[in-house]
Design a protein around this motif. Structure first.
Motif, PDB file in Angstrom:
ATOM      1  N   ASP A 187       0.839  -1.200   0.000  1.00  9.46           N
ATOM      2  CA  ASP A 187       0.000   0.000   0.000  1.00  9.46           C
ATOM      3  C   ASP A 187       0.873   1.249   0.000  1.00  9.46           C
ATOM      4  N   ARG A 269      -2.694   3.278  -3.424  1.00  4.57           N
ATOM      5  CA  ARG A 269      -3.031   1.858  -3.444  1.00  4.57           C
ATOM      6  C   ARG A 269      -3.407   1.451  -2.027  1.00  4.57           C
ATOM      7  N   ASP A 272      -6.536  -3.911  -2.841  1.00  5.11           N
ATOM      8  CA  ASP A 272      -6.703  -4.125  -4.280  1.00  5.11           C
ATOM      9  C   ASP A 272      -7.226  -2.884  -5.004  1.00  5.11           C
ATOM     10  N   LEU A 273      -7.500  -1.812  -4.275  1.00  2.95           N
ATOM     11  CA  LEU A 273      -8.041  -0.605  -4.882  1.00  2.95           C
ATOM     12  C   LEU A 273      -6.904   0.305  -5.362  1.00  2.95           C
ATOM     13  N   ARG A 275      -6.074   3.981  -7.220  1.00  2.00           N
ATOM     14  CA  ARG A 275      -6.671   5.276  -7.517  1.00  2.00           C
ATOM     15  C   ARG A 275      -5.608   6.246  -8.024  1.00  2.00           C
ATOM     16  N   SER A 294     -10.513   5.176 -10.178  1.00  2.50           N
ATOM     17  CA  SER A 294     -10.642   4.345  -8.984  1.00  2.50           C
ATOM     18  C   SER A 294     -11.112   2.968  -9.440  1.00  2.50           C
ATOM     19  N   HIS A 296     -10.271  -1.614  -9.565  1.00  2.64           N
ATOM     20  CA  HIS A 296      -9.608  -2.833  -9.128  1.00  2.64           C
ATOM     21  C   HIS A 296      -9.035  -3.512 -10.369  1.00  2.64           C
ATOM     22  N   ASP A 297      -7.869  -4.093 -10.236  1.00  6.80           N
ATOM     23  CA  ASP A 297      -7.294  -4.842 -11.348  1.00  6.80           C
ATOM     24  C   ASP A 297      -8.216  -6.021 -11.656  1.00  6.80           C
ATOM     25  N   ARG A 307       1.048  -7.009  -6.195  1.00  2.00           N
ATOM     26  CA  ARG A 307       0.697  -6.599  -4.832  1.00  2.00           C
ATOM     27  C   ARG A 307       1.847  -5.881  -4.133  1.00  2.00           C
TER      28      ARG A 307
END
Length: 592
Positions: A187, A269, A272-273, A275, A294, A296-297, A307
């Motif tokens: 993240d 990040r 999984d979001l 933006r 915005s 999700h892959d 990740r």
């Protein structure tokens, strides 16, 4: 042109406030066990609900040390029953009814004791690179707290720093990448400020903030596009096996782009979001809250979802461009970032220091001290070592002119010309105080440029000398009882006993290694064991023998892996591999 100021968004400000609250409201260890020169007492950090080997969840996990207040240890007598002793190679082992309580080493002052379980961890520091340097080796040089930028595609001369900005020379149809080396980031909340020195002609140009990058062929990016007509667009993309994939279609975020206009790109990040947003820089302006993208892959194959990975910049002049402007980068900012698998050391070992070296004899005075330590949770060696790592709260001492005596430390200020960091920050310079050394009659004047900083031996002297009470000297009286200033002298003539010595060019065996031992590395041409020094903290969640030390690349004390893995039992050097730097550079293990 002067660089415009960066104004954080409301979310960035909230992140900063949350960090202050977590650190300020839960100070880890503000007390000293070395009573003669100590700050006011406070308690270790509680973290409710800590159990097992995993680090506790929540904002407290950014703190470098955690103690579980519900550990049964806190509610039991210490020691438990009568004490018995057993002679072991090199020292004495002391036990109570629950097992081994303490271990003493003949000739050393350091004692290890059983205590409540603790968790030592580290998370990534915030990083801001304003490129206010001219790297002597070319390229973009070293980023503050983030390691050295690596460049991919084109030639070395395509990447340079001048006049407070980084630059990339673009070529039609060719991509250019510059990445930071930390590939463990999950993240993040990051931003970059971009510009071009002219409008393109023939085809668009773009600069992208790259994140979660495994490499240049596999990553996510928020790409700011400038067209020949001056339109500014933002698109969120993925590069998968060298093939671009659009995750969210281009959005027009501005028109009328003119040479030297500055635009910010922000990415976020969270799990999984993904933006992204972009906005034109206006001096005194604020970052908007609107996200242009915005998503999700949508990838179903977990191996193709990124990740973790590195952060960087990508420049591109599209095929057909007849005028390719110079790409300019003024800031790269990681307001916050987390490692998905941070180092985590868990054990119940505490490290204390006797007033004199143990002579091998179990006396009433030694027994009395061990009994007192058996129930003691005041800061020990490992707690003090943690109080200079990232996210450690600051503590000042009114008795020392209000000087900051604990709190996150840097290694040194970056040289304003080259961006490089220099050796020299001793323990008293961190506090900004001149110092007298009674053991040798020496006096040291603090360099104001080193305030708030510690080099590798300064860090060890701060912990074992200033806080734990081992006498220190500068450059005289190396008598085997005091702590000299330089690591090469600490290795050769420091207090205590050598546990292992690998000799010239060889790493020593690790059989006798104990938590709290001081480790020396050959990273200096002038001394086989004098280049670097650290303190062994214990075994991490992957079996790595972790040490903490103050280093240039991560800019301060760390037990993490930016600029080299902080482990003693990693991959050795071979004919085909350079291995892990500190594993093959280890030379001496000493117990003070």
């Amino acid at each position: 042109m002067s660089a415009p100021q960066y104004r954080p968004s409301r979310r960035t400000a909230l992140i900063a406030l949350a960090g202050v609250a977590a650190g300020g409201a839960l100070p880890m260890a503000a007390a000293s066990a070395a009573a003669a020169q100590t700050p006011t007492t406070a308690t270790t950090v509680p973290s409710a609900g800590v159990s097992g080997a995993a680090a506790p969840a929540g904002p407290g996990t950014r703190l470098p040390m955690l103690v579980d207040p519900t550990d049964a240890w806190h509610f039991a007598p210490h020691p438990a029953g009568a004490l018995t002793t057993r002679t072991v190679p090199g020292g004495l082992e002391v036990s109570d009814d629950r097992g081994v309580l303490a271990t003493l080493t003949t000739g050393a002052r350091t004692v290890t004791l059983r205590g409540p379980k603790r968790w030592f961890t580290e998370q990534k520091k915030a990083v801001r690179d304003a490129f206010d340097r001219v790297p002597p080796g070319g390229g973009w040089g070293m980023s503050p707290g983030g390691g050295t930028w690596s460049h991919h595609n084109g030639v070395a001369a395509d990447y340079f720093v001048e006049s407070g900005r980084a630059a990339i020379t673009l070529a039609a149809g060719k991509s250019r990448y510059s990445l930071l080396p930390d590939k463990a980031i999950g993240d993040l909340h990051a931003a970059a400020r971009f510009s071009f020195d002219r409008l393109p002609a023939g085809a668009p140009v773009s600069l992208a903030l790259v994140f979660s990058a495994r490499d240049v062929n596999n990553h996510y990016r928020a790409r700011l596009i400038v067209t020949p007509a001056g339109e500014v667009q933002l698109v969120l993309e993925k590069e998968l096996a060298d093939t671009p994939v659009t995750l969210s279609a281009p959005v027009t975020v501005g028109t009328g782009f003119a040479a030297y206009d500055h635009w910010w790109v922000r990415v976020d990040r969270t799990g999984d979001l993904l933006r992204a947003r972009a906005w034109k820089h206006v001096t005194g302006g604020e970052e908007p809250d609107l996200w242009h993208h915005s998503v999700h892959d949508p990838e179903k194959d977990p191996s193709k979802v990124f990740r973790t990975g590195a952060v960087g910049v990508r420049g591109l002049a599209s095929t057909g461009a007849t005028v390719t402007p110079q790409a300019r980068i003024y800031d790269v900012v990681l307001d916050s970032a987390t490692w998905t698998d941070p180092p985590l050391v868990t054990h119940d070992t505490w490290v204390r220091v006797l007033p004199e070296p143990f002579d091998g004899t179990w006396t009433p005075a030694v027994e009395q001290r061990i009994r007192a330590w058996a129930g003691d949770t005041s800061p020990d060696v490992l707690a003090y070592a943690s109080m200079y790592r990232p996210f450690a709260p600051a503590v000042t001492d009114p008795a020392r002119q209000g000087a900051r005596v604990l709190g996150e430390a840097g290694y040194s200020k970056a040289d304003p010309t080259t961006g490089l960091r220099k050796v020299g920050a001793d323990f008293h310079e961190y506090m900004g105080l001149d110092w007298d050394f009674p053991a040798s009659g020496e006096h040291a004047v603090a360099d104001p440029d080193f305030k708030g900083h510690l080099d590798c031996s300064g860090f060890v002297r701060m912990v074992y000398g200033h806080h734990m009470g081992i006498p220190m000297v500068l450059y005289r009286q190396f008598d085997g009882r005091t702590l000299p200033r330089e690591s090469k002298d600490l290795a050769a003539s420091g207090p205590g006993v050598k546990i292992a010595d690998g000799g010239v060019g060889q790493a020593p065996p690790l059989d006798g290694l104990r938590i709290g031992d001081v480790v020396f590395f050959d990273t200096d041409e002038d001394s086989d064991a004098g280049g670097h020094i650290g303190i062994h903290m214990g075994t991490d969640q992957h079996g790595g023998l972790r040490f903490v030390s103050s280093r240039k690349t991560p800019n301060g004390p760390t037990l993490a892996d930016v600029g080299g893995k902080s482990i003693l039992n990693g991959a050795p050097r071979t004919e085909t591999s350079s291995g892990d730097l500190y594993t093959h550079a280890l030379r001496v293990i000493r117990r003070f």
